[in-house]
Design a protein around this motif. Structure first.
Motif, PDB file in Angstrom:
ATOM      1  N   ALA A 200       0.791  -1.226   0.000  1.00 17.51           N
ATOM      2  CA  ALA A 200       0.000   0.000   0.000  1.00 17.51           C
ATOM      3  C   ALA A 200       0.823   1.277   0.000  1.00 17.51           C
ATOM      4  CB  ALA A 200      -0.960  -0.005   1.190  1.00 17.51           C
ATOM      5  N   GLY A 201       2.142   1.171  -0.130  1.00 14.90           N
ATOM      6  CA  GLY A 201       2.962   2.359  -0.325  1.00 14.90           C
ATOM      7  C   GLY A 201       2.854   3.363   0.796  1.00 14.90           C
ATOM      8  N   ASP A 205       1.960   1.297   6.393  1.00 16.36           N
ATOM      9  CA  ASP A 205       1.985   1.129   7.851  1.00 16.36           C
ATOM     10  C   ASP A 205       0.566   1.123   8.420  1.00 16.36           C
ATOM     11  OD1 ASP A 205       1.720   3.833   7.179  1.00 16.36           O
ATOM     12  OD2 ASP A 205       2.855   4.556   8.908  1.00 16.36           O
ATOM     13  N   HIS A 206      -0.346   1.908   7.813  1.00 15.39           N
ATOM     14  CA  HIS A 206      -1.736   1.895   8.272  1.00 15.39           C
ATOM     15  C   HIS A 206      -2.382   0.540   7.994  1.00 15.39           C
ATOM     16  CE1 HIS A 206      -2.539   6.531   8.367  1.00 15.39           C
ATOM     17  NE2 HIS A 206      -1.474   6.176   9.061  1.00 15.39           N
ATOM     18  N   VAL A 207      -2.166  -0.001   6.799  1.00 13.53           N
ATOM     19  CA  VAL A 207      -2.746  -1.300   6.446  1.00 13.53           C
ATOM     20  C   VAL A 207      -2.199  -2.382   7.370  1.00 13.53           C
ATOM     21  CG1 VAL A 207      -2.875  -3.067   4.632  1.00 13.53           C
ATOM     22  CG2 VAL A 207      -3.236  -0.656   4.055  1.00 13.53           C
ATOM     23  N   HIS A 214       1.991  -4.253  14.438  1.00 11.08           N
ATOM     24  CA  HIS A 214       2.436  -2.957  14.958  1.00 11.08           C
ATOM     25  C   HIS A 214       3.945  -2.844  14.755  1.00 11.08           C
ATOM     26  CE1 HIS A 214      -1.490  -1.896  16.585  1.00 11.08           C
ATOM     27  NE2 HIS A 214      -1.598  -3.164  16.944  1.00 11.08           N
ATOM     28  N   SER A 215       4.309  -2.489  13.551  1.00 15.52           N
ATOM     29  CA  SER A 215       5.719  -2.351  13.201  1.00 15.52           C
ATOM     30  C   SER A 215       6.303  -1.103  13.844  1.00 15.52           C
ATOM     31  CB  SER A 215       5.859  -2.265  11.681  1.00 15.52           C
ATOM     32  OG  SER A 215       7.192  -1.948  11.325  1.00 15.52           O
ATOM     33  N   PRO A 216       7.571  -1.138  14.215  1.00 15.97           N
ATOM     34  CA  PRO A 216       8.213   0.087  14.730  1.00 15.97           C
ATOM     35  C   PRO A 216       8.454   1.126  13.640  1.00 15.97           C
ATOM     36  CG  PRO A 216       9.816  -1.689  14.521  1.00 15.97           C
ATOM     37  CD  PRO A 216       8.476  -2.295  14.258  1.00 15.97           C
ATOM     38  N   ALA A 349      10.408   5.600   5.134  1.00 11.69           N
ATOM     39  CA  ALA A 349      10.234   4.825   6.360  1.00 11.69           C
ATOM     40  C   ALA A 349      11.261   5.260   7.398  1.00 11.69           C
ATOM     41  CB  ALA A 349      10.366   3.332   6.071  1.00 11.69           C
ATOM     42  N   LEU A 350      10.749   5.672   8.557  1.00  4.57           N
ATOM     43  CA  LEU A 350      11.604   6.088   9.658  1.00  4.57           C
ATOM     44  C   LEU A 350      11.543   5.082  10.789  1.00  4.57           C
ATOM     45  CD1 LEU A 350      11.227   9.920  10.366  1.00  4.57           C
ATOM     46  CD2 LEU A 350      13.201   8.703   9.481  1.00  4.57           C
ATOM     47  N   GLN A 351      12.669   4.873  11.438  1.00 10.27           N
ATOM     48  CA  GLN A 351      12.737   4.033  12.623  1.00 10.27           C
ATOM     49  C   GLN A 351      12.619   4.898  13.874  1.00 10.27           C
ATOM     50  OE1 GLN A 351      15.737   0.634  11.929  1.00 10.27           O
ATOM     51  NE2 GLN A 351      16.477   2.245  10.552  1.00 10.27           N
ATOM     52  N   PRO A 352      12.265   4.322  15.009  1.00 11.20           N
ATOM     53  CA  PRO A 352      12.085   5.126  16.226  1.00 11.20           C
ATOM     54  C   PRO A 352      13.319   5.921  16.633  1.00 11.20           C
ATOM     55  CG  PRO A 352      11.102   2.962  16.514  1.00 11.20           C
ATOM     56  CD  PRO A 352      11.855   2.916  15.215  1.00 11.20           C
TER      57      PRO A 352
END
Length: 403
Positions: A200-201, A205-207, A214-216, A349-352
Motif C-alpha cells: 500500500a505504499g 503502515d496503516h494497512v 504494529h511495526s516500529p 520509512a523512519l525508525q524510532p
C-alpha cells in the motif's frame, strides 16, 4: 474466496500479483486499489527513470533487486510495447573536490556489476551533454526512461487474462485473521482470502496496523517538487543528468530527466509533506501531520537534518533558489526557462531512533506479507520485488505449487 489478495495497484502490488499468477496459474488473485485507476500515486507521479543500481550498498535488497528488476523491466516493456528508452545518464562532479566521491560511487557500481559504466573526463562529458558544467563524470549507459503507468496497465491486463482481478474504489479499512481465512473490509465490502500481501505504499503502515501488525517503522511523507523546461529550453538536456548524491540523505539531489512521453523534468527538491497524498503546495491533513509529529523518530531525524531541511524549503518557496541549484549542473538555465510541473510524494520509512530505513523492508506474519518500505528504485525493481515476495510465500506459507 481468493487465494491471494494484494493491497495496492502500484508497480509493486501489480508486479507481485503478476508474479504470483505465473508461479500459481490456478490461484485466484485479487488486487484492491482505493483509487479508480492503477498507478495513481507514487508509481504514476515519479519521473519515470530506470535506475541502474549504481548507488546502492552491495548485497542489499536495493542493489540486488534493482539490477535484476531493471533487466526484467526492459525485456517486459519491449515485449509489451511500453514506451522505453535506455538512453543512459551521467553523474557529474562539478569541481575537483568531488572527484573522490565520484570515484567511490564508480567503485560501488563495479561491485554491483553495473554493466558498461565508465569514468569520463570533461571533454567526453561535453560531447554527451554540451551544456553541463563538470570536471568529470560517470557515464551509466544502462539507465533510461519508461512509462510506468502504461506498464501497470499492461500488468493489470495480463493478470485479468488469467485468474486475477483488480478491484477499484476499494480502500481497506480493517483486516481480521479468522484462523482459516483473512477477512478484509474494503470499499464497504468484505473480501475473504487465504493470504494477504500489503503493497500500500504511502499507507502501508496503516494497512499493517489494520491487520494487527504494529511495526516500529513509520511512514513519513516527503514531497518532491518539480519544474519542467519550456520547449525552447529543452536543447539544454540530451538525456539524464545527475549531481553527486548526499550520502547522508536518500535523495539524489535536483537533476534533469528527459521523460519517456516527452518533456524534460527538473528537480526534485524534498520537503516534509503535511499530507500523505498532498500534492498541492499547501495541502494539509491535521490527523496525518499530528500522527507524524507524535512519532519520536521524526524529531530525531529532524534534529539531525534540519540544515538540509531549511535548504529544501528555501528552494520550495523560491524559484530563484531552485534555479541556483540547477545552475550548478547547467549554468545556462534561467528562471524564464522553467514552469511548474506536478509534484510527487515519497513514502520514507523512519525508525524510532530517527534513522531512515534505506532498504526494502518486509514483515512476514501468519499468512501475511507487509511491504513496509519500497522507496526508489522500487519502480525499476518492481518485477524483482515480485519475485522476492513469491520466494517469501514459498518459504513461509503452505500453498500448493502448480507451476
Amino acid at each position: 474466496m481468493y487465494d491471494f489478495t494484494i493491497v495496492g495497484a502500484g508497480i509493486v502490488g501489480l508486479s507481485t500479483a503478476y508474479k504470483l499468477s505465473l508461479k500459481y496459474p490456478e490461484a485466484r488473485i485479487l488486487v484492491l486499489e482505493k483509487e479508480d485507476r492503477v498507478a495513481a500515486h507514487q508509481t504514476g507521479k515519479n519521473s519515470g527513470v530506470i535506475h541502474s543500481g549504481i548507488y546502492y550498498k552491495p548485497g542489499s535488497y536495493k542493489a540486488r533487486n534493482c539490477v535484476d528488476g531493471r533487466h526484467q523491466l526492459v525485456d517486459f516493456c519491449r515485449q509489451h510495447d511500453v514506451a522505453i528508452d535506455v538512453c543512459g545518464k551521467v553523474i557529474v562532479a562539478t569541481d575537483e573536490s568531488k572527484i573522490p566521491k565520484l570515484q567511490e560511487i564508480f567503485e560501488r557500481g563495479l561491485q554491483n556489476e553495473i554493466e558498461g559504466i565508465e569514468m569520463i573526463d570533461a571533454d567526453r562529458l561535453n560531447e554527451l551533454e554540451p551544456h553541463v558544467n563538470g570536471v568529470a563524470a560517470i557515464r551509466v549507459p544502462c539507465a533510461g526512461i519508461v512509462d510506468y503507468a502504461k506498464m501497470c496497465r499492461v500488468l493489470m491486463k495480463l493478470l485479468e487474462e488469467g485468474n486475477g482481478k483488480v478491484q477499484f474504489n476499494s480502500a481497506v479499512s480493517n483486516i481480521s485473521d479468522k484462523g482459516d481465512k483473512i477477512v478484509i473490509e474494503a470499499g464497504g465490502k468484505h473480501v475473504h482470502s487465504r493470504f494477504l500481501v500489503n503493497c500500500a505504499g504511502l499507507y502501508s503502515d496503516h494497512v499493517a496496523r489494520f491487520a494487527g501488525v504494529h511495526s516500529p517503522v513509520k511512514i513519513v511523507p516527503f514531497k518532491g517538487e518539480y519544474y519542467e523546461l519550456k520547449p525552447e529550453a529543452e536543447y539544454l538536456v540530451n538525456n539524464l543528468i545527475y549531481p553527486l548524491p548526499n550520502p547522508e540523505f536518500p535523495f539524489l539531489g535536483v537533476h534533469f530527466t528527459r521523460m519517456a512521453l516527452g518533456g524534460i523534468e527538473c528537480g526534485p527538491n524534498a520537503v516534509f509533506a503535511f499530507k500523505r497524498e498532498g500534492y498541492k503546495k499547501f495541502s494539509f491533513s491535521l490527523k496525518e501531520t499530528t500522527e507524524t509529529l507524535n512519532f519520536p523518530g521524526f524529531w530525531k531525524m529532524a534534529r539531525q537534518h534540519w540544515r538540509m531541511g531549511l535548504d529544501e524549503y528555501k528552494r520550495s518557496f523560491s524559484k530563484k533558489a531552485f534555479v541556483q541549484g540547477l545552475q550548478k549542473l547547467i549554468p545556462e538555465v534561467q528562471e524564464k526557462h522553467l514552469r511548474v510541473s506536478p509534484s510527487g510524494i515519497r513514502a520514507m520509512a523512519l525508525q524510532p531512533n530517527g534513522e531512515i530505513l534505506d532498504d526494502f523492508y518486509f514483515e512476514v506474519v501468519d499468512r501475511q506479507i507487509h511491504v513496509l518500505n519500497a522507496p526508489s528504485p522500487a519502480a525499476t525493481a518492481g518485477l524483482a520485488i515480485g519475485d522476492e515476495i513469491v520466494r517469501k510465500v514459498e518459504a513461509n506459507f503452505s500453498f500448493p505449487q502448480t507451476a
